[in-house]
Each structure stands twice: as C-alpha cells, then as structure tokens.
Design an enzyme around this catalytic site. Sequence first.
Site, PDB file in Angstrom:
ATOM      1  N   ASP A 140      -2.137   0.579   8.243  1.00 18.71           N
ATOM      2  CA  ASP A 140      -0.896   1.306   7.922  1.00 18.71           C
ATOM      3  C   ASP A 140       0.273   0.934   8.832  1.00 18.71           C
ATOM      4  O   ASP A 140       1.110   1.777   9.169  1.00 18.71           O
ATOM      5  CB  ASP A 140      -1.121   2.830   8.002  1.00 18.71           C
ATOM      6  N   ASN A 154       0.849  -1.189   0.000  1.00 18.80           N
ATOM      7  CA  ASN A 154       0.000   0.000   0.000  1.00 18.80           C
ATOM      8  C   ASN A 154       0.887   1.242   0.000  1.00 18.80           C
ATOM      9  O   ASN A 154       2.028   1.200   0.470  1.00 18.80           O
ATOM     10  CB  ASN A 154      -0.880   0.007   1.253  1.00 18.80           C
ATOM     11  N   HIS A 206       0.997   5.185   1.365  1.00 18.63           N
ATOM     12  CA  HIS A 206       0.330   6.024   2.362  1.00 18.63           C
ATOM     13  C   HIS A 206       1.036   7.375   2.430  1.00 18.63           C
ATOM     14  O   HIS A 206       2.269   7.427   2.536  1.00 18.63           O
ATOM     15  CB  HIS A 206       0.377   5.332   3.733  1.00 18.63           C
ATOM     16  N   SER A 246       5.081   6.828   2.283  1.00 20.82           N
ATOM     17  CA  SER A 246       5.628   5.510   2.622  1.00 20.82           C
ATOM     18  C   SER A 246       4.950   4.446   1.769  1.00 20.82           C
ATOM     19  O   SER A 246       3.752   4.536   1.506  1.00 20.82           O
ATOM     20  CB  SER A 246       5.343   5.158   4.090  1.00 20.82           C
TER      21      SER A 246
HETATM   22  C1  GRF Z   1      -2.468   8.985  -2.601  1.00 22.34           C
HETATM   23  O1  GRF Z   1      -2.193  10.161  -1.900  1.00 22.34           O
HETATM   24  C2  GRF Z   1      -2.048   7.794  -1.807  1.00 22.34           C
HETATM   25  O2  GRF Z   1      -0.921   8.017  -1.026  1.00 22.34           O
HETATM   26  C3  GRF Z   1      -3.251   7.558  -0.947  1.00 22.34           C
HETATM   27  O3  GRF Z   1      -4.350   7.840  -1.783  1.00 22.34           O
HETATM   28  C4  GRF Z   1      -3.961   8.754  -2.773  1.00 22.34           C
HETATM   29  C5  GRF Z   1      -4.294   8.150  -4.104  1.00 22.34           C
HETATM   30  O4  GRF Z   1      -4.118   9.056  -5.161  1.00 22.34           O
HETATM   31  N1  GRF Z   1      -3.253   6.221  -0.407  1.00 22.34           N
HETATM   32  P1  GRF Z   1      -4.228   8.571  -6.674  1.00 22.34           P
HETATM   33  O5  GRF Z   1      -5.606   7.991  -6.877  1.00 22.34           O
HETATM   34  O6  GRF Z   1      -3.147   7.566  -6.888  1.00 22.34           O
HETATM   35  O7  GRF Z   1      -4.007   9.788  -7.494  1.00 22.34           O
END
Ligand code: GRF
Length: 329
Positions: free
Chosen positions: A155, A117, A119, A146
């Site tokens: 997370d 994932n 984050h 991260s």
């Molecule tokens: C990103 O900020 C990611 O870190 C978080 O959700 C957002 C997704 O953005 N988990 P995108 O759809 O990839 O533009």
Amino acid sequence: MADTNAETSPAKAKVAVFVSGTGTNMAALLYASRLPGAVYEIVLVAANDADAGGLQIAATEGVATFALSHKGMSRADHDAAMEKAALEAGAQYIALAGYMRILSPGFVQRWEGRMLNIHPSLLPKYTGLDTHARAIEAEDAHGGVSVHLVTEELDAGEILGQIAVAITPGDTPDTLAARVRLAEHQLYPRVLGDYVSRGSDPQHLLERLRALALALPQTHERESHGAPGFRVGSEKSGKYFAHFSDRHHGTPHISLLVKCSGMDELEHLVETQPEAYHKPAYYGASGWIGIILNRPGLEWEAVDEWLQRSWRQVAPKSVTRLLDAADEF
Ligand code: GRF
C-alpha cells in the site's frame, strides 16, 4: 447504445481485474466501462477463489473469467498463472479490487506502472487491514479511500486519487465501511480512466517534460508562439533548447521539439521510425526534430537524453564546461 464512432474512436485500454470477494468495485469498474466515451474495457475478471461473488457478476455480464485457488501453490507460481490468464486475455493493465493476496516481487516488477489497487483508507494512513476500526479508534475526522500504483512495499505506491469520508459520532467500522464503499465506487473508475489516458493527455505530458527540462542547469521556461518552451542561459540572453507542441498545424502528435545534429539525422529518423519522430512544420527546416510523446511504449529516459543533447548544443560553453567537469568525477 451502439458506438457509432467505433471506427474513429481510439482503442480502449484493456484491463484485467483481480478479485477475492464480492467484487462491488469490479462491478463499478465494469459498468463505468460501458458508458459512452469510456477509455478502458474489462477483458478478464480473475479470482483466487472460485466462489468469489465477483466472478458471477462478470460471467452474467459476458466478461471472461478465470479462477484458480492459491491453496497448495507457491506464491510465485500462483501469481504466474493469474498473470498468464491476464496476458492471454490481452490485458495491458491490472486493477486489483479486493484481491486479498500479497504479491510476489517478480510479478509486481513486471507490472510496475501498470497495476493499480484500491485501499480503504486515506493513505499513507492505515496500510494493511482493519482500516476503518483504526480510523475510528484514533478519533479521526475522516476515513476514506485511495487508489494507488502497486509497488513491492504494501500500500505504498504513488497515490493516484483519494476521497475523504466524514466519520460521524456513533459510526462503527461497518457503517463507515458502507459509506466508504460508495466513495470507492466513484473513485476507482475515474482514476483508472484518467490513468490509462495519461499517455495522451497534453497536461500530463507537459508536466513530465517540464520536470526533466528544468532539472538541467541554468534553464527556465518561456512561452514561444503561444506554446511552452525551455531555454538555457540567462533570462535576458537565454536560448531555446526545447519546445512543446500540442497537435500544431494539423498533426495528431503531441511532441517535444529538440535540436538534432542536422538535416541528415532528422530525415533518417523520420523515415526509419515514423512512429517515434516527425518533422515539425517551420521548425523542421532549421534542424528541430519532433519526438512524439503521445504514443504507446514511450521511454522517458530517451526523452531525457534528447533534452540533454539539445541543451548541450545550445548552452553557452561556460555552462557545458561545468557539467563536463562534473561528469568526469
Ligand atoms: C474494498 O473495501 C477495497 O477497498 C478493499 O477490499 C474491498 C473490496 O470490496 N481493497 P469489493 O469486493 O470490491 O466489494
């Protein structure tokens, strides 16, 4: 550019990406996978919302898509349907990229070690939502991003990579998020590529092996013929119980060499399980068997058992007696 080495280059890891929104991270993963030498390919982009922008990008790029709203479904049923689509597409890994769902424990367990994932914070700081606002509010010098393994706790799985992003005076959550997003797009493809390759990365394999070998009593590391080796006993009179061999003498194997019970066992294992064992040059003649480490499905528990067996064969009786006594309790 056509991949002229298609026949000789190793198979790419197959990855399904789950999204809920715009999917810019999915796009970063996808375009990186189209660079020469890429080690993974995206076999499916799946979303819990048929309007997720990420689906559109994937479809335009000729990647298979799957959409299923979670509304009116139990969490476990929805996860199972998403998982089924991933498996049918041949996915070996799942990359969550802005997938705004809490996952059911069974699903997480089934993909443990194979689900990543991204984050938008420097974990372990700021799990959950509103990460940029919280970093600004706390007057942190940096926000960041991260990539981590997904475990049942939110997370909290092993952190595989991070990039810090400086917070400037006057930053709002949106301005900071925009710069963090640029960092995200650099980080995720790199970390995913490194992660799916680590089963064939000699450095990674040696590190894991070293941790197991040196956890056994009275052991130390000593180079032997230019390769890492592990001994039991004193620095002065210790004996080798394990050697690390990185594609020596023309074999494609990265392997652990350990003592087995004798030539009969060695020949039998090499003949019946050639994907897991080999007879190493020179060492094989004196009863050392090669446990192949750079192969799919390697079980580290089995590697640990082999190390223990070999250690027992070589360790002085005074040391194995201590361990036997401890085992009885
Ligand atoms: C990103 O900020 C990611 O870190 C978080 O959700 C957002 C997704 O953005 N988990 P995108 O759809 O990839 O533009």
